[in-house]
Design a protein around this motif. Structure first.
Motif, PDB file in Angstrom:
ATOM      1  N   MET A  18       0.959  -1.013  -0.031  1.00  0.00           N
ATOM      2  CA  MET A  18       0.130  -0.178  -0.031  1.00  0.00           C
ATOM      3  C   MET A  18       1.025   1.196  -0.151  1.00  0.00           C
ATOM      4  O   MET A  18       1.840   1.378   0.578  1.00  0.00           O
ATOM      5  CB  MET A  18      -1.099   0.092   1.218  1.00  0.00           C
ATOM      6  N   LYS A  19       0.646   1.798  -0.722  1.00  0.00           N
ATOM      7  CA  LYS A  19       0.880   3.613  -0.520  1.00  0.00           C
ATOM      8  C   LYS A  19       0.432   4.652   0.266  1.00  0.00           C
ATOM      9  O   LYS A  19      -0.987   4.380  -0.084  1.00  0.00           O
ATOM     10  CB  LYS A  19       0.652   3.880  -2.257  1.00  0.00           C
ATOM     11  N   TYR A  20       0.967   5.308   1.111  1.00  0.00           N
ATOM     12  CA  TYR A  20       0.375   6.175   1.275  1.00  0.00           C
ATOM     13  C   TYR A  20       0.715   7.150   1.549  1.00  0.00           C
ATOM     14  O   TYR A  20       2.307   8.037   0.506  1.00  0.00           O
ATOM     15  CB  TYR A  20       0.452   5.700   2.987  1.00  0.00           C
ATOM     16  N   GLY A  21       0.280   8.336   1.417  1.00  0.00           N
ATOM     17  CA  GLY A  21       0.351  10.284   1.586  1.00  0.00           C
ATOM     18  C   GLY A  21      -0.583  10.530   1.317  1.00  0.00           C
ATOM     19  O   GLY A  21      -1.392  10.373   2.198  1.00  0.00           O
ATOM     20  N   ARG A  22      -0.876  11.455   0.228  1.00  0.00           N
ATOM     21  CA  ARG A  22      -1.465  12.989   0.856  1.00  0.00           C
ATOM     22  C   ARG A  22      -2.156  13.455  -0.681  1.00  0.00           C
ATOM     23  O   ARG A  22      -1.441  13.436  -1.338  1.00  0.00           O
ATOM     24  CB  ARG A  22      -0.902  14.216   1.881  1.00  0.00           C
ATOM     25  N   LYS A  87      -3.431   9.397   3.143  1.00  0.00           N
ATOM     26  CA  LYS A  87      -5.059   8.757   2.389  1.00  0.00           C
ATOM     27  C   LYS A  87      -3.408   7.217   2.061  1.00  0.00           C
ATOM     28  O   LYS A  87      -2.419   7.341   2.303  1.00  0.00           O
ATOM     29  CB  LYS A  87      -4.799   9.672   1.049  1.00  0.00           C
ATOM     30  N   VAL A  88      -5.119   6.266   1.779  1.00  0.00           N
ATOM     31  CA  VAL A  88      -4.282   4.912   1.420  1.00  0.00           C
ATOM     32  C   VAL A  88      -4.206   5.083   0.022  1.00  0.00           C
ATOM     33  O   VAL A  88      -5.822   4.401  -0.249  1.00  0.00           O
ATOM     34  CB  VAL A  88      -4.437   4.310   2.745  1.00  0.00           C
ATOM     35  N   VAL A  89      -3.588   4.305  -0.537  1.00  0.00           N
ATOM     36  CA  VAL A  89      -3.636   3.501  -2.532  1.00  0.00           C
ATOM     37  C   VAL A  89      -3.417   1.835  -2.332  1.00  0.00           C
ATOM     38  O   VAL A  89      -2.420   1.815  -2.144  1.00  0.00           O
ATOM     39  CB  VAL A  89      -3.192   3.919  -3.470  1.00  0.00           C
ATOM     40  N   ILE A  90      -4.417   1.269  -2.383  1.00  0.00           N
ATOM     41  CA  ILE A  90      -4.118  -0.287  -2.670  1.00  0.00           C
ATOM     42  C   ILE A  90      -5.318  -0.246  -3.981  1.00  0.00           C
ATOM     43  O   ILE A  90      -6.074  -0.560  -3.849  1.00  0.00           O
ATOM     44  CB  ILE A  90      -4.565  -0.800  -1.727  1.00  0.00           C
ATOM     45  N   GLU A  91      -3.555  -1.290  -4.653  1.00  0.00           N
ATOM     46  CA  GLU A  91      -3.818  -1.548  -6.116  1.00  0.00           C
ATOM     47  C   GLU A  91      -5.994  -0.900  -6.740  1.00  0.00           C
ATOM     48  O   GLU A  91      -6.179  -0.980  -7.458  1.00  0.00           O
ATOM     49  CB  GLU A  91      -5.054  -3.404  -5.822  1.00  0.00           C
ATOM     50  N   ASP A  96      -9.038   6.481   2.847  1.00  0.00           N
ATOM     51  CA  ASP A  96      -9.011   7.555   3.540  1.00  0.00           C
ATOM     52  C   ASP A  96      -8.118   6.909   5.313  1.00  0.00           C
ATOM     53  O   ASP A  96      -9.554   5.795   5.110  1.00  0.00           O
ATOM     54  CB  ASP A  96     -10.199   8.179   4.072  1.00  0.00           C
ATOM     55  N   VAL A  97      -7.367   7.072   5.424  1.00  0.00           N
ATOM     56  CA  VAL A  97      -7.492   6.540   6.958  1.00  0.00           C
ATOM     57  C   VAL A  97      -7.982   7.268   7.875  1.00  0.00           C
ATOM     58  O   VAL A  97      -7.784   8.574   8.189  1.00  0.00           O
ATOM     59  CB  VAL A  97      -6.211   6.970   7.153  1.00  0.00           C
ATOM     60  N   LEU A 113      -9.103   1.802   6.909  1.00  0.00           N
ATOM     61  CA  LEU A 113      -9.229   3.174   6.054  1.00  0.00           C
ATOM     62  C   LEU A 113     -11.134   2.986   5.369  1.00  0.00           C
ATOM     63  O   LEU A 113     -11.750   1.646   6.011  1.00  0.00           O
ATOM     64  CB  LEU A 113      -8.659   1.438   5.133  1.00  0.00           C
ATOM     65  N   GLN A 114     -11.397   3.465   4.724  1.00  0.00           N
ATOM     66  CA  GLN A 114     -12.219   3.804   3.947  1.00  0.00           C
ATOM     67  C   GLN A 114     -12.356   4.273   3.122  1.00  0.00           C
ATOM     68  O   GLN A 114     -11.848   4.922   1.810  1.00  0.00           O
ATOM     69  CB  GLN A 114     -13.434   5.250   4.515  1.00  0.00           C
TER      70      GLN A 114
END
Length: 121
Positions: A18-22, A87-91, A96-97, A113-114
């Motif tokens: 998973m990538k996390y960021g804003r 924020k998190v991006v999975i696939e 939103d965290v 996560l939502q």
């Protein structure tokens, strides 16, 4: 004689990355806002977890709906990361965290996560 099952030496995080960021605002030459883009701050391997009833209640108290709960290692660099607006991006799906929790030994992080939608990168 029954054979004993051995516990694994270490925990495996092989459900994905998973990538996390804003989100950063994109602007045109006239400085008008034209949208947002995901700005990655880091990447973590994760293990999917089953959410408990109290996890769903907790998310409800935060005015959110819990769609995914994941467990990652606690990297030392994550101590300096602000948890607000994360924020998190999975696939290619953006989340939103709701909350980031850690265990008492500071070895693992638990992300609540939502789902927001599909990223447009």
């Amino acid at each position: 004689m029954q054979r004993r099952r051995q516990k694994p030496v270490h925990e495996v995080f092989n459900d994905g990355f998973m990538k996390y960021g804003r989100k950063k605002t994109k602007r045109n030459e006239a400085r008008k806002r034209i949208g947002e883009e995901f700005s990655e701050e880091g990447k973590l391997a994760f293990h999917l977890l089953t959410a408990r009833e109290e996890d769903y209640r907790f998310a409800g108290l935060m005015s959110a709906s819990l769609d995914l709960k994941v467990k990652t290692r606690f990297p030392p660099s994550f101590k300096n990361v602000r948890k607000t607006n994360l924020k998190v991006v999975i696939e290619e799906i953006e989340y939103d965290v709701i909350d980031v929790d850690r265990d008492n030994d500071k070895r693992y992080l638990y992300f609540y996560l939502q789902e927001v939608g599909v990223t447009s990168e």
